[in-house]
Design a protein around this motif. Structure first.
Motif, PDB file in Angstrom:
ATOM      1  N   LYS A 154       0.475  -1.509   0.354  1.00  0.00           N
ATOM      2  CA  LYS A 154      -0.032   0.334   0.369  1.00  0.00           C
ATOM      3  C   LYS A 154       0.819   0.904   0.005  1.00  0.00           C
ATOM      4  N   THR A 155       1.744   1.299   0.441  1.00  0.00           N
ATOM      5  CA  THR A 155       2.674   2.185   0.855  1.00  0.00           C
ATOM      6  C   THR A 155       3.594   2.900  -0.830  1.00  0.00           C
ATOM      7  N   GLY A 156       4.277   1.491  -1.336  1.00  0.00           N
ATOM      8  CA  GLY A 156       4.755   1.741  -1.890  1.00  0.00           C
ATOM      9  C   GLY A 156       6.243   1.689  -1.559  1.00  0.00           C
ATOM     10  N   ARG A 157       6.857   0.712  -0.772  1.00  0.00           N
ATOM     11  CA  ARG A 157       7.693   0.204  -0.421  1.00  0.00           C
ATOM     12  C   ARG A 157       8.347  -0.760  -0.454  1.00  0.00           C
ATOM     13  N   ALA A 158       9.983  -1.056  -0.546  1.00  0.00           N
ATOM     14  CA  ALA A 158      10.107  -2.547  -1.102  1.00  0.00           C
ATOM     15  C   ALA A 158       9.779  -3.536   0.601  1.00  0.00           C
ATOM     16  N   TRP A 159       9.782  -4.893   0.362  1.00  0.00           N
ATOM     17  CA  TRP A 159       9.287  -5.686   1.863  1.00  0.00           C
ATOM     18  C   TRP A 159      10.586  -6.051   2.449  1.00  0.00           C
ATOM     19  N   LYS A 160      11.476  -4.516   2.662  1.00  0.00           N
ATOM     20  CA  LYS A 160      12.412  -5.321   3.141  1.00  0.00           C
ATOM     21  C   LYS A 160      12.340  -4.191   4.736  1.00  0.00           C
ATOM     22  N   ARG A 161      13.327  -5.075   5.972  1.00  0.00           N
ATOM     23  CA  ARG A 161      13.723  -3.867   6.460  1.00  0.00           C
ATOM     24  C   ARG A 161      15.070  -4.139   7.028  1.00  0.00           C
ATOM     25  N   GLY A 162      15.932  -2.763   7.981  1.00  0.00           N
ATOM     26  CA  GLY A 162      17.242  -2.508   8.641  1.00  0.00           C
ATOM     27  C   GLY A 162      17.584  -2.428   9.529  1.00  0.00           C
ATOM     28  N   TYR A 163      18.097  -3.157  10.708  1.00  0.00           N
ATOM     29  CA  TYR A 163      18.778  -3.685  11.749  1.00  0.00           C
ATOM     30  C   TYR A 163      20.256  -3.129  12.093  1.00  0.00           C
ATOM     31  N   LEU A 164      20.621  -1.718  12.359  1.00  0.00           N
ATOM     32  CA  LEU A 164      22.116  -2.424  13.057  1.00  0.00           C
ATOM     33  C   LEU A 164      22.350  -2.596  14.051  1.00  0.00           C
ATOM     34  N   GLU A 180      10.433  -9.619   1.507  1.00  0.00           N
ATOM     35  CA  GLU A 180      10.487  -9.967   2.505  1.00  0.00           C
ATOM     36  C   GLU A 180      11.865 -10.891   3.432  1.00  0.00           C
ATOM     37  N   ARG A 181      12.805  -9.581   3.125  1.00  0.00           N
ATOM     38  CA  ARG A 181      13.796  -9.971   3.952  1.00  0.00           C
ATOM     39  C   ARG A 181      14.873  -8.890   4.629  1.00  0.00           C
ATOM     40  N   ILE A 182      15.088  -9.169   5.920  1.00  0.00           N
ATOM     41  CA  ILE A 182      15.700  -8.183   6.879  1.00  0.00           C
ATOM     42  C   ILE A 182      17.737  -8.214   7.155  1.00  0.00           C
ATOM     43  N   PHE A 183      17.914  -6.772   6.917  1.00  0.00           N
ATOM     44  CA  PHE A 183      18.970  -7.017   6.312  1.00  0.00           C
ATOM     45  C   PHE A 183      19.823  -6.128   7.500  1.00  0.00           C
ATOM     46  N   VAL A 184      20.620  -7.297   8.067  1.00  0.00           N
ATOM     47  CA  VAL A 184      21.380  -6.699   9.865  1.00  0.00           C
ATOM     48  C   VAL A 184      22.694  -6.719   9.519  1.00  0.00           C
ATOM     49  N   PHE A 185      23.311  -5.191   9.588  1.00  0.00           N
ATOM     50  CA  PHE A 185      24.572  -5.411  10.511  1.00  0.00           C
ATOM     51  C   PHE A 185      25.073  -5.414  11.485  1.00  0.00           C
ATOM     52  N   ARG A 221      20.991   5.536   7.202  1.00  0.00           N
ATOM     53  CA  ARG A 221      20.145   6.324   7.299  1.00  0.00           C
ATOM     54  C   ARG A 221      18.651   5.507   7.532  1.00  0.00           C
ATOM     55  N   SER A 222      17.966   6.127   7.730  1.00  0.00           N
ATOM     56  CA  SER A 222      16.579   5.539   7.742  1.00  0.00           C
ATOM     57  C   SER A 222      16.305   4.882   6.225  1.00  0.00           C
ATOM     58  N   GLY A 223      15.804   3.916   6.419  1.00  0.00           N
ATOM     59  CA  GLY A 223      14.923   2.916   5.186  1.00  0.00           C
ATOM     60  C   GLY A 223      16.236   2.079   5.051  1.00  0.00           C
ATOM     61  N   ARG A 224      17.518   2.234   5.231  1.00  0.00           N
ATOM     62  CA  ARG A 224      18.567   1.377   4.968  1.00  0.00           C
ATOM     63  C   ARG A 224      18.197   1.002   6.986  1.00  0.00           C
ATOM     64  N   MET A 225      18.911   1.549   7.368  1.00  0.00           N
ATOM     65  CA  MET A 225      19.350   0.298   8.673  1.00  0.00           C
ATOM     66  C   MET A 225      17.736   1.260   9.463  1.00  0.00           C
ATOM     67  N   ASP A 226      16.894   0.839   9.719  1.00  0.00           N
ATOM     68  CA  ASP A 226      15.231   0.941  10.095  1.00  0.00           C
ATOM     69  C   ASP A 226      15.557   1.512  11.690  1.00  0.00           C
ATOM     70  N   MET A 227      16.653   0.453  12.361  1.00  0.00           N
ATOM     71  CA  MET A 227      16.251   0.264  13.474  1.00  0.00           C
ATOM     72  C   MET A 227      17.442  -0.290  13.728  1.00  0.00           C
ATOM     73  N   HIS A 228      18.227   1.142  14.852  1.00  0.00           N
ATOM     74  CA  HIS A 228      19.205   1.051  15.831  1.00  0.00           C
ATOM     75  C   HIS A 228      19.418   0.738  17.527  1.00  0.00           C
ATOM     76  N   VAL A 229      19.755  -0.392  16.960  1.00  0.00           N
ATOM     77  CA  VAL A 229      19.514  -1.414  18.369  1.00  0.00           C
ATOM     78  C   VAL A 229      20.586  -1.047  19.757  1.00  0.00           C
ATOM     79  N   PHE A 230      21.129  -0.909  20.002  1.00  0.00           N
ATOM     80  CA  PHE A 230      22.309  -0.785  20.835  1.00  0.00           C
ATOM     81  C   PHE A 230      22.361  -2.303  21.998  1.00  0.00           C
ATOM     82  N   MET A 231      23.032  -3.187  22.001  1.00  0.00           N
ATOM     83  CA  MET A 231      23.871  -4.631  23.290  1.00  0.00           C
ATOM     84  C   MET A 231      24.678  -3.880  23.705  1.00  0.00           C
ATOM     85  N   SER A 232      23.891  -3.629  25.339  1.00  0.00           N
ATOM     86  CA  SER A 232      24.676  -2.793  26.235  1.00  0.00           C
ATOM     87  C   SER A 232      24.886  -3.770  27.017  1.00  0.00           C
ATOM     88  N   TYR A 233      26.448  -3.698  27.496  1.00  0.00           N
ATOM     89  CA  TYR A 233      26.683  -4.230  29.012  1.00  0.00           C
ATOM     90  C   TYR A 233      25.404  -4.656  30.147  1.00  0.00           C
TER      91      TYR A 233
END
Ligand SMILES: Nc1ncnc2c1ncn2[C@@H]1O[C@H](COP(=O)(O)OP(=O)(O)OP(=O)(O)O)[C@@H](O)[C@H]1O
Ligand SMILES: [Mg+2]
Length: 513
Positions: A231-241, A360-365, A379-391
């Motif tokens: 509906k939103t015309g976006r490629a069905w993918k998501r990026g996580y850093l 339906e693919r997820i990119f994880v860096f 930037r958003s759209g490439r890496m949509d979610m930035h997850v900090f894995m802390s101590y």
């Protein structure tokens, strides 16, 4: 009894006589036309229609046959009294199926249909490029004529979808890698695969529960978001850093994601990829419902291109801002340079037209140093979610204690819990370090907790002492920097400094004379 057999024989005799009479009286064309007519009359009065789905369609295997078999296996397992059992290669699950010539009722959208599994002997081996099975197998679907237009298409689509789900659940995940210097296997595939059996799940992952829930929700929304993306015309993918110090669970998180969604993993070894076009080819050969991973992206390739002086003739280490590097889809110039991939190539890999050749693919860096990466990559759209894995935090510690020692929060001594809570943040220990301590003493739970507490206290103390000296050093550094800055900013002061130096030099010269 004798009379019964006698009458049966006489009936059969009459039938045979009628048949031979029919053969004599009617020519074959007429017989065929009569049969056709009978069939038509029969069809007019018959309220059902039938669909045959054979196992082999010409020489190719009929995908629909396999899908129906899998689909029916989900309902057969509960109701059938005689079932066939199969276990696919790489699978740890046994599936049930209809046995030969068995029938089964199924209901879809309120409409009941009948499935029949028909197995017959193949009459004679016809010419074929590959050996055919001795048996001809197929399913017959019986639907009421009035329901046919209502459900047929959507029912078959539903079966295909369900079968894919079952297949994914039954088969173990696959872990692919490209680390063979870009060579292809015998079937022309650039990826090698092994069954993926990592036991990490979101339940065992030690991290802040709120953050964990947020990620899980995001993943579920993504997996169920086909219509949203369309509906939103976006490629069905998501990026996580995923970024953070070593041993904080970045790789474990990827495994948990794959197990949660039932996706395969493509672990892309960037150092083995020679150029942008190779990168594109690798992407083209990935399947849908997969996670494409680039671990330690800052180490794989120099992508911190914003600094002055890194822009040289080599394509590695050149800036995305460099117009040469941005030109053309797929990195353009990067291909010509020979054996190196460019940041532009990587950006196109994750975000360009080629990135949507599947769905339906997820990119994880992952990285230990997010600050080293080029903002264009983040930037958003490439890496949509930035997850900090802390101590390890206190909530994460409680998960580790439960995983390794089986301790629920209520079972632990309140005083010990409080002490743990006080020191854990200051100690800055990774979940990997804590896991090692707990594994070492897992047979003696009390000892494990006490040793852990001691280690945490010792580390916190060391950190606080080290922290002070670091703070002092930092203050000195800041002071020096300030002085330099002042000297540069006020030309007078700078001039005075220079003048005094010149004066000293003159005095020295005079003394020598
Ligand atoms: N958050 C966590 N929850 C549970 N176990 C963890 C966690 N973090 C680390 N571990 C344990 O430590 C080991 C190493 O963790 P992992 O490989 O996921 O760390 P990483 O962040 O990927 O490290 P690196 O940056 O060095 O690649 C894992 O096998 C796991 O047992
Ligand atoms: Mg890792």
């Amino acid at each position: 009894m004798k009379e019964y057999w006698g009458s049966l024989a006489s009936i059969l005799g009459v039938l045979a006589f009628c048949q031979s009479l029919l053969h004599v009286l009617f020519p074959p064309e007429l017989r065929f036309a009569t049969l056709k007519l009978f069939n038509r009359i029969f069809n007019v009065f018959n309220s059902y229609c039938y669909f045959d789905i054979t196992e082999i369609d010409g020489v190719n295997t009929n995908e629909l046959y396999n899908a129906v078999q899998l689909y029916l296996s989900s309902s057969v397992s509960i109701s059938g009294s005689r079932l066939s059992l199969t276990r696919a290669l790489n699978s740890s699950v046994i599936t049930f199926g209809l046995t030969n010539n068995d029938t089964l009722f199924d209901t879809f959208n309120g409409v009941t249909v009948l499935w029949e599994h028909i197995v017959t002997q193949r009459q004679a081996q016809t010419f074929s490029w590959r050996p055919m099975p001795d048996e001809k197998r197929g399913f017959t679907l019986r639907i009421k004529k009035k329901d046919k237009s209502l459900i047929l298409d959507s029912y078959l689509d539903y079966i295909m979808e369900k079968a894919n789900d079952i297949r994914r659940k039954n088969e173990d995940r696959l872990l692919y890698t490209n680390s063979r210097g870009g060579s292809l296997d015998s079937r022309g595939h650039p990826w090698e695969s092994v069954p993926f059996k990592h036991p990490s799940t979101f339940e065992t992952l030690a991290m802040d529960p709120a953050k964990k829930a947020e990620i899980m929700e995001d993943l579920k929304d993504f997996a169920n978001g086909q219509s949203f993306y369309q509906k939103t015309g976006r490629a069905w993918k998501r990026g996580y850093l995923l970024y953070g110090p070593p041993g904080t669970g970045k790789s474990s998180m990827i495994a948990a994601m794959a197990n949660y969604l039932g996706y395969d993993i493509y672990d892309l070894e960037l150092t083995e990829v020679h150029n942008n076009s190779e990168l594109r080819k690798l992407l083209m050969k990935t399947s849908s419902k997969s996670i494409i991973v680039i671990e330690d992206i800052d180490c794989s390739i120099n992508l911190s291109n914003r600094k002055k002086g890194t822009a040289n003739n080599s394509s590695i280490g050149r800036s995305y801002c460099d117009p040469e590097m941005r030109s053309g889809p797929g990195g353009g110039t990067g291909d010509e340079g020979g054996n190196s991939i460019t940041l532009s190539g990587l950006l196109n890999f994750t975000d360009g037209l080629w990135s949507c050749c599947g769905s339906e693919r997820i990119f994880v860096f992952t990285t230990n140093h997010a600050d080293k990466l080029d903002p264009a990559l983040l930037r958003s759209g490439r890496m949509d979610m930035h997850v900090f894995m802390s101590y390890c935090s206190f909530p994460a510690l409680k998960i580790l204690l439960k995983n390794y020692l089986g301790h629920e929060e209520s079972e632990l001594d309140e005083g010990v819990l409080k002490e743990l809570e006080e020191v854990i943040a200051m100690a800055e220990m990774t979940p990997a370090d804590i896991s090692e301590l707990l594994i070492k003493n897992r047979r003696n739970k009390d000892k494990a907790v006490i040793e852990l507490l001691e280690a945490l206290k010792e580390r916190a103390e060391r950190k606080s002492k080290g922290g002070e000296s670091v703070r002092e050093k930092n203050l000195n550094d800041v002071e020096e920097e300030e002085q330099e800055k002042r000297a540069l900013e006020s030309p007078k002061e700078g001039r005075a400094f220079d003048d005094s130096c010149e004066k000293d030099e003159e005095d020295e010269e005079k003394k020598i004379e």
